[in-house]
Design an enzyme around this catalytic site. Structure first.
Site, PDB file in Angstrom:
ATOM      1  N   SER A 174       0.849  -1.192   0.000  1.00  0.00           N
ATOM      2  CA  SER A 174       0.000   0.000   0.000  1.00  0.00           C
ATOM      3  C   SER A 174       0.886   1.243   0.000  1.00  0.00           C
ATOM      4  CB  SER A 174      -0.946  -0.043   1.204  1.00  0.00           C
ATOM      5  OG  SER A 174      -1.868   1.022   1.158  1.00  0.00           O
ATOM      6  N   HIS A 201      -2.444  -1.028  -3.425  1.00  0.00           N
ATOM      7  CA  HIS A 201      -3.551  -0.119  -3.177  1.00  0.00           C
ATOM      8  C   HIS A 201      -3.275   1.196  -3.895  1.00  0.00           C
ATOM      9  CE1 HIS A 201      -4.066  -2.330   0.933  1.00  0.00           C
ATOM     10  NE2 HIS A 201      -4.485  -3.070  -0.087  1.00  0.00           N
ATOM     11  N   ASP A 294      -4.480  -5.087   5.892  1.00  0.00           N
ATOM     12  CA  ASP A 294      -4.865  -5.907   4.748  1.00  0.00           C
ATOM     13  C   ASP A 294      -3.823  -6.984   4.456  1.00  0.00           C
ATOM     14  OD1 ASP A 294      -6.309  -6.774   2.533  1.00  0.00           O
ATOM     15  OD2 ASP A 294      -5.350  -5.340   1.179  1.00  0.00           O
TER      16      ASP A 294
END
Length: 351
Positions: A174, A201, A294
């Protein structure tokens, strides 16, 4: 008091855009727009005089664009920078990631104006990310130099993979991810024989341009994943936005219009869970820098099933949320720097 708020510098050549961005940010009681700049030159000057906590900056501006402005600010007066842009043309998105290469932390879609159906969501995303990056300590960036060649992998750092040949490498990442991915992929040799799957992400509309940029700057073949595509040795496939990405029983890409997980689509958790169901012992799963959790629980499940599991170390991670949660869950067979991760990938490819 204003001094206790997050002080933001807004940079955009459009007066209307500056007004929209400032109104969104000032509406939050914890944020104060300390200044506005219509161009890169003014932004550099105000970054030095105002010392903002965060800069929110457009990428396309006359004179110095967002990339060149980011580069100069990060070399002289480092500040957490968020790039906001409406660019979706893959040929132009690369400039956004060049700005991230120069030190910008992340990119977001520029919020639509009031009355637009996406305004509230995009405004919330901007405010949340400003608060998030305000807590990140950034340092001066020097002009890019040629990377040193990869070091031999240190076998004393081996984790708990059970020795099955690795047939696929999955990477979840991310905030701070583009530059780490560039470092890892650029260390891999020509002819690297293992397919790589990446969930990064990223703001909607930027995935294709990101894949093109990453391929160009790393020298490693990177493509945007398509449904039913075959996994190919030595090719990295990036999950497109708007879908969850997994693999099917025939080891082909499976893009699913499934709900977000952890508020994200694509999510690392979906990819890791898919691999656990299909080829867990032949998987190496890597969790890199990023906010949130995540993929951490799914990485632990993969480790329990015999996969090789890797987490980026805290010192090199821009944000230690995702990798830190994986360490807390005992999901990490290895805790490594990006260069060491690349070394391990090469080592695994030679089994």
């Amino acid at each position: 008091m204003t001094s206790q708020k997050i002080r933001v510098l807004v940079v955009d050549d459009s007066a209307v855009s500056r007004q929209i961005l400032s109104a969104i940010l000032n509406a939050d009681p914890s944020i104060h727009v300390a200044g506005e700049a219509p161009d890169g030159e003014t932004a550099i000057r105000l970054a030095r005089s105002l010392r903002p906590d965060v800069i929110v900056m457009d990428i396309v501006m006359p004179g110095l664009n967002g990339f060149l402005t980011t580069q100069q600010i990060m070399e002289t007066t480092p500040v957490p920078i968020i790039i906001v842009s409406g660019i979706e043309d893959p040929d132009e998105v690369g400039i956004i990631f060049s700005a991230m290469q120069a030190g910008a932390l992340l990119s977001l879609r520029k919020p639509a104006g009031p009355g637009h159906p996406n305004h509230l969501k995009e405004a919330r995303d901007l405010v949340w990310n400003v608060k998030m990056v305000s807590e990140i300590r950034v340092v001066k960036r020097r002009p890019t130099v040629v990377s040193s060649p990869p070091r031999p992998f240190s076998h004393h750092n081996r984790g708990t993979g059970r020795g099955a040949p690795v047939r696929v490498i999955a990477i979840g990442v991310s905030t701070g991810g583009p530059i780490v991915l560039q470092e890892i992929l650029s260390h891999l040799p020509a002819g690297f024989p293992i397919p790589i799957l990446i969930v990064q992400h990223i703001a909607a509309g930027f995935s294709e341009g990101f894949a093109d940029w990453l391929s160009q700057v790393s020298g490693f073949p990177v493509r945007l994943a398509t449904d039913r595509a075959s996994l190919k040795p030595g090719v990295a496939l990036v999950a497109p936005d708007g879908f969850q990405m997994g693999i099917d029983s025939d080891h082909g890409i499976h893009l699913v219009d499934a709900p977000p997980e952890n508020g994200l689509r694509p999510s690392v958790s979906f990819l890791f869970r898919s691999l656990a169901q299909v080829c867990s012992e032949k998987t190496a799963a890597v969790l890199l820098t990023g906010m949130g959790t995540d993929g951490a629980a799914e990485l632990k499940h993969l480790r329990d099933l015999g996969a090789v599991t890797v987490v980026q170390d805290q010192k090199s991670a821009l944000v230690y949320g995702m990798p830190g949660e994986a360490v807390r869950l005992n999901a990490a067979g290895y805790i490594l720097t990006p260069a060491e991760i690349a070394d391990l990938m090469v080592d695994l490819s030679q089994k």
